[in-house]
Motif scaffolding. Sequence first.
Motif, PDB file in Angstrom:
ATOM      1  N   LEU A 176      50.083 -12.428   7.023  1.00  0.00           N
ATOM      2  CA  LEU A 176      49.234 -12.498   5.831  1.00  0.00           C
ATOM      3  C   LEU A 176      48.032 -13.408   6.058  1.00  0.00           C
ATOM      4  O   LEU A 176      46.912 -13.078   5.652  1.00  0.00           O
ATOM      5  N   ARG A 177      48.249 -14.536   6.697  1.00  0.00           N
ATOM      6  CA  ARG A 177      47.122 -15.434   7.002  1.00  0.00           C
ATOM      7  C   ARG A 177      46.120 -14.751   7.923  1.00  0.00           C
ATOM      8  O   ARG A 177      44.911 -14.949   7.782  1.00  0.00           O
ATOM      9  N   GLY A 178      46.608 -13.941   8.845  1.00  0.00           N
ATOM     10  CA  GLY A 178      45.723 -13.189   9.737  1.00  0.00           C
ATOM     11  C   GLY A 178      44.838 -12.216   8.982  1.00  0.00           C
ATOM     12  O   GLY A 178      43.739 -11.872   9.433  1.00  0.00           O
ATOM     13  N   GLU A 179      45.299 -11.775   7.820  1.00  0.00           N
ATOM     14  CA  GLU A 179      44.512 -10.897   6.950  1.00  0.00           C
ATOM     15  C   GLU A 179      43.575 -11.695   6.046  1.00  0.00           C
ATOM     16  O   GLU A 179      42.825 -11.121   5.270  1.00  0.00           O
ATOM     17  N   GLY A 180      43.676 -13.036   6.101  1.00  0.00           N
ATOM     18  CA  GLY A 180      42.801 -13.887   5.299  1.00  0.00           C
ATOM     19  C   GLY A 180      43.434 -14.428   4.028  1.00  0.00           C
ATOM     20  O   GLY A 180      42.766 -15.115   3.245  1.00  0.00           O
ATOM     21  N   VAL A 181      44.701 -14.117   3.784  1.00  0.00           N
ATOM     22  CA  VAL A 181      45.370 -14.566   2.557  1.00  0.00           C
ATOM     23  C   VAL A 181      45.649 -16.067   2.674  1.00  0.00           C
ATOM     24  O   VAL A 181      46.324 -16.500   3.606  1.00  0.00           O
ATOM     25  N   PRO A 182      45.129 -16.868   1.739  1.00  0.00           N
ATOM     26  CA  PRO A 182      45.354 -18.316   1.814  1.00  0.00           C
ATOM     27  C   PRO A 182      46.770 -18.689   1.357  1.00  0.00           C
ATOM     28  O   PRO A 182      47.126 -18.496   0.193  1.00  0.00           O
ATOM     29  N   ILE A 183      47.558 -19.196   2.293  1.00  0.00           N
ATOM     30  CA  ILE A 183      48.928 -19.635   2.021  1.00  0.00           C
ATOM     31  C   ILE A 183      49.073 -21.034   2.591  1.00  0.00           C
ATOM     32  O   ILE A 183      48.809 -21.261   3.780  1.00  0.00           O
ATOM     33  N   GLU A 184      49.467 -21.973   1.739  1.00  0.00           N
ATOM     34  CA  GLU A 184      49.660 -23.360   2.168  1.00  0.00           C
ATOM     35  C   GLU A 184      51.115 -23.562   2.574  1.00  0.00           C
ATOM     36  O   GLU A 184      52.025 -23.034   1.929  1.00  0.00           O
ATOM     37  N   THR A 185      51.336 -24.338   3.631  1.00  0.00           N
ATOM     38  CA  THR A 185      52.683 -24.737   4.021  1.00  0.00           C
ATOM     39  C   THR A 185      52.857 -26.205   3.668  1.00  0.00           C
ATOM     40  O   THR A 185      52.101 -27.054   4.121  1.00  0.00           O
ATOM     41  N   ILE A 186      53.867 -26.482   2.844  1.00  0.00           N
ATOM     42  CA  ILE A 186      54.215 -27.852   2.480  1.00  0.00           C
ATOM     43  C   ILE A 186      55.526 -28.173   3.182  1.00  0.00           C
ATOM     44  O   ILE A 186      56.529 -27.465   2.990  1.00  0.00           O
ATOM     45  N   HIS A 187      55.531 -29.199   4.029  1.00  0.00           N
ATOM     46  CA  HIS A 187      56.744 -29.563   4.765  1.00  0.00           C
ATOM     47  C   HIS A 187      57.600 -30.477   3.916  1.00  0.00           C
ATOM     48  O   HIS A 187      57.135 -31.495   3.413  1.00  0.00           O
ATOM     49  N   GLU A 188      58.865 -30.106   3.746  1.00  0.00           N
ATOM     50  CA  GLU A 188      59.798 -30.852   2.914  1.00  0.00           C
ATOM     51  C   GLU A 188      61.038 -31.235   3.724  1.00  0.00           C
ATOM     52  O   GLU A 188      61.512 -30.440   4.531  1.00  0.00           O
ATOM     53  N   GLY A 189      61.547 -32.419   3.461  1.00  0.00           N
ATOM     54  CA  GLY A 189      62.778 -32.842   4.097  1.00  0.00           C
ATOM     55  C   GLY A 189      63.982 -32.323   3.338  1.00  0.00           C
ATOM     56  O   GLY A 189      63.910 -32.041   2.147  1.00  0.00           O
ATOM     57  N   HIS A 190      65.087 -32.152   4.051  1.00  0.00           N
ATOM     58  CA  HIS A 190      66.338 -31.775   3.408  1.00  0.00           C
ATOM     59  C   HIS A 190      67.504 -32.438   4.136  1.00  0.00           C
ATOM     60  O   HIS A 190      67.421 -32.761   5.310  1.00  0.00           O
ATOM     61  N   GLY A 191      68.582 -32.663   3.398  1.00  0.00           N
ATOM     62  CA  GLY A 191      69.786 -33.278   3.962  1.00  0.00           C
ATOM     63  C   GLY A 191      70.802 -32.213   4.313  1.00  0.00           C
ATOM     64  O   GLY A 191      70.456 -31.127   4.742  1.00  0.00           O
ATOM     65  N   GLY A 192      72.060 -32.539   4.102  1.00  0.00           N
ATOM     66  CA  GLY A 192      73.126 -31.585   4.388  1.00  0.00           C
ATOM     67  C   GLY A 192      73.661 -31.731   5.796  1.00  0.00           C
ATOM     68  O   GLY A 192      73.390 -32.719   6.497  1.00  0.00           O
ATOM     69  N   ASP A 193      74.410 -30.756   6.220  1.00  0.00           N
ATOM     70  CA  ASP A 193      75.023 -30.779   7.553  1.00  0.00           C
ATOM     71  C   ASP A 193      73.988 -30.765   8.676  1.00  0.00           C
ATOM     72  O   ASP A 193      74.253 -31.260   9.765  1.00  0.00           O
TER      73      ASP A 193
END
Length: 114
Positions: A69-86
Amino acid sequence: MTESNKGEARRKMAVTLLVTPTASQAAPFTITASGRVLWALQRLIEAGQAGCTPITQPAPRWAAYVHTLRGEGVPIETIHEGHGGDYPGTHGRYVLRANIIPASKGGASDGQLV
């Protein structure tokens, strides 16, 4: 299935969409999406500003769909989030930064085959 029908079975329904970026002065443009890329885009549209993660919307190749989608020009933001668990670490939350509507007359899918 006859030999001539085999090619038809592999073709996917495609939808042409009008993309209007919200955070820039970029002009609206159209894209054509199909298959899992279209599925991912629909999930992003439905999620709105909350965005999607592979945890909340399981799919095997989220990063690949977003890359396409980004290659087609669609603006998509990636937000990096931490997570716990195993298996603690981080994951990406993908947030669509555009308004997207069907580009065909009347707002309906054009339903073309690709």
